[in-house]
Design an enzyme around this catalytic site. Structure first.
Site, PDB file in Angstrom:
ATOM      1  N   LYS B  80       0.910  -1.232  -0.139  1.00 34.98           N
ATOM      2  CA  LYS B  80      -0.015  -0.048  -0.129  1.00 34.98           C
ATOM      3  C   LYS B  80       0.884   1.269   0.038  1.00 34.98           C
ATOM      4  O   LYS B  80       1.902   1.471   0.644  1.00 34.98           O
ATOM      5  CB  LYS B  80      -1.004  -0.079   1.255  1.00 34.98           C
ATOM      6  N   GLY B 213     -13.705  -5.364   5.888  1.00 30.22           N
ATOM      7  CA  GLY B 213     -14.795  -5.657   7.174  1.00 30.22           C
ATOM      8  C   GLY B 213     -14.955  -7.249   6.705  1.00 30.22           C
ATOM      9  O   GLY B 213     -16.195  -7.999   7.500  1.00 30.22           O
TER      10      GLY B 213
END
Lengths: 192, 304
Positions: B80, B213
């Site tokens: 990232k 999630g």
């Protein structure tokens, strides 16, 4: 009418199914051993070979697949699919099915930034070059008895081969609009 | 020989389809993920649940950490960079990572602009909450999309919302006349040519994964049945089993969950398989309801 299975455990199986649809051939997703019984040929798509091999082991797809291929079912592996079908790999893992007499190296050209496109001359498909897409691609390191090399890179590395009714390509014909290799493979159905 | 083409960039995402990409913080976790059947790993310094807990500025991982993870596995390694931090992206490309995630999970470096991703040979994945955001990222050069969800919560509700929102917009665009697409492009804040492409094809121009999630095999299968191409799992694996007494027991729980999510993603349409792999997994990650978070705690609102 003949039905062509595409191994749908992981990878770009939907792209192969789309090409089959464009060629007006019925394609079927294969995930479990019982799915194999319904097909007349099988394509093993691109994807992650470690993932595909693990899921084949877990759901016992390997042995029935080998039995079908020994009995004459045409099979074609693209990229990860070629690794799955290989006779042996130059690394320890994953364990290939050993169906075609070649030794394969995974990620033979480097990492993703080394992924490339190249126009190949494939005599079996005629004079028009074939745009081949290589993504973290494997290469054929050694070719054994009974295997015919169908295409090589300009430096001589073999990237497509056949052994009887088994076809392997290190690249992804399913990512381009050129359907000639799919059509070539599908011819074997009529003969089988 | 042509490298860094759109077809090789978008093509790698196509090879990841039907697979699970797992967040890992070290070489050991990367090996566990590969062994469990992950199709790629995301190399991070901390998983989102820990980033959420510790606060402060979250940046690109230490290159040494990323190199160790790249050396440990043969599957693709992603990493990232901060939103708009094109130098972190340059560093990640120089390290040779296989995909860069320009991610809202890290603290944004630019509150107006994202990285101009066409400048890179390495492909990018970006998060989206709606179709306009997805098409803006694709216009900047993203070769793969994912829902943002709400990372580090273990609550799938935001990922579901983002996926349904994107799909509703696609269906709406398909229902429009050609001469209504410009007004729609204006409303979405998206380039007209991409809106026209969606009108024509009825799908996003690139592969779209679920993220944010996803904590259980059922969550993964839910997102697959909603139409995503594959699944990112962040804290759901390596933050599970935290109360196990020994390290070995903890790794057992994490391995079990990782394998189960891989199987559930492949067999997402087969409830018998889903029931079997969901059984006796052990203690999941410590979860928080996304609805209970304060506005300033939400990660998904980052990105423009």
């Amino acid at each position: 009418m003949a039905r062509v299975g595409v191994l749908a455990l992981q990878g770009d199986f939907a792209e192969h199914l789309q090409v089959l649809k464009d060629l007006e051939v019925e394609g079927v997703e294969v995930r479990l051993p019982q799915d194999l019984e319904k097909v007349d040929a099988l394509i093993i798509p691109g994807g992650e070979s470690t993932t595909i091999c693990r899921l084949m082991d877990l759901y016992h797809v390997g042995e029935p697949l080998k039995a079908r291929v020994h009995a004459g079912m045409p099979v074609w592996g693209t990229c990860a699919g070629m690794i799955v079908l290989a006779g042996a790999l130059t690394e320890d893992r994953p364990k290939p099915l050993g169906l075609v007499n070649i030794v394969v190296t995974r990620n033979a050209f480097g990492r993703q930034t080394d992924s490339f496109e190249e126009d190949l001359h494939i005599p079996a498909l005629g004079d028009e070059p074939f745009r081949a897409v290589f993504i973290r691609a494997p290469s054929i390191r050694r070719v054994g008895e009974g295997v015919e090399v169908m295409a090589s890179l300009p430096n001589g590395t073999p990237v497509a081969a056949r052994q009887g009714h088994i076809l392997v390509t290190a690249f992804h014909p399913e990512l381009t609009n050129d359907t000639r290799l799919h059509a070539y493979f599908l011819q074997w159905l009529n003969k089988g | 020989m042509l490298t860094g083409t759109w077809r090789t960039k978008a093509g790698l995402a196509q090879m990841l389809k039907g697979g699970v990409i797992m967040d890992v913080v070290n070489a050991e976790q990367a090996k566990i993920a590969e062994e469990a059947g992950a199709c790629a790993v995301m190399a991070l310094e901390r998983v989102p649940a820990d980033i959420r807990a510790s606060g402060g500025v979250a940046r690109m991982s230490d290159p040494q950490r990323i190199r160790e993870i790249m050396a440990a596995v043969t599957i693709p390694v992603m990493a990232k960079c901060r939103i708009g931090h094109f130098v972190e992206a340059q560093i990640l490309q120089a390290l040779g990572v296989d995909y860069i995630d320009e991610s809202e999970v890290l603290t944004p470096a630019d509150e107006e602009n994202h990285v101009w991703k066409h400048d890179f040979t390495v492909p990018f994945v970006c998060g989206c909450r709606d179709l306009g955001e997805a098409l803006r990222r694709i216009a900047e050069g993203a070769a793969m999309m994912r829902t943002k969800g709400e990372a580090g919560t273990g609550d799938v509700v935001e990922a579901v919302r983002h996926m349904r929102t994107v799909q509703k917009s696609i269906r709406h665009i398909q229902s429009l006349r050609e001469d209504e697409l410009m007004a729609e492009a204006k409303a979405l804040g998206a380039p007209i040519d991409l809106v026209q492409e969606v009108h024509r094809t009825g799908r996003l121009p690139v592969v779209n994964f679920a993220a944010g999630g996803i904590a259980t095999p059922a969550d993964a299968a839910l997102m697959m049945q909603l139409g995503v191409d594959g699944v990112f799992v962040g804290s759901g694996i390596f933050k599970a089993g935290q109360n196990e007494k020994t390290e070995i027991k903890k790794i057992e729980v994490q391995t079990r969950i990782a394998r189960a999510i891989v199987e559930a993603t492949t067999h997402h349409n087969n409830p018998d398989v889903l029931a079997r792999v969901s059984e006796g997994l052990g203690e999941p990650m410590l979860s928080v309801a996304a609805r209970g978070l304060k506005q300033e705690e939400l990660l998904a609102v980052r990105g423009w």
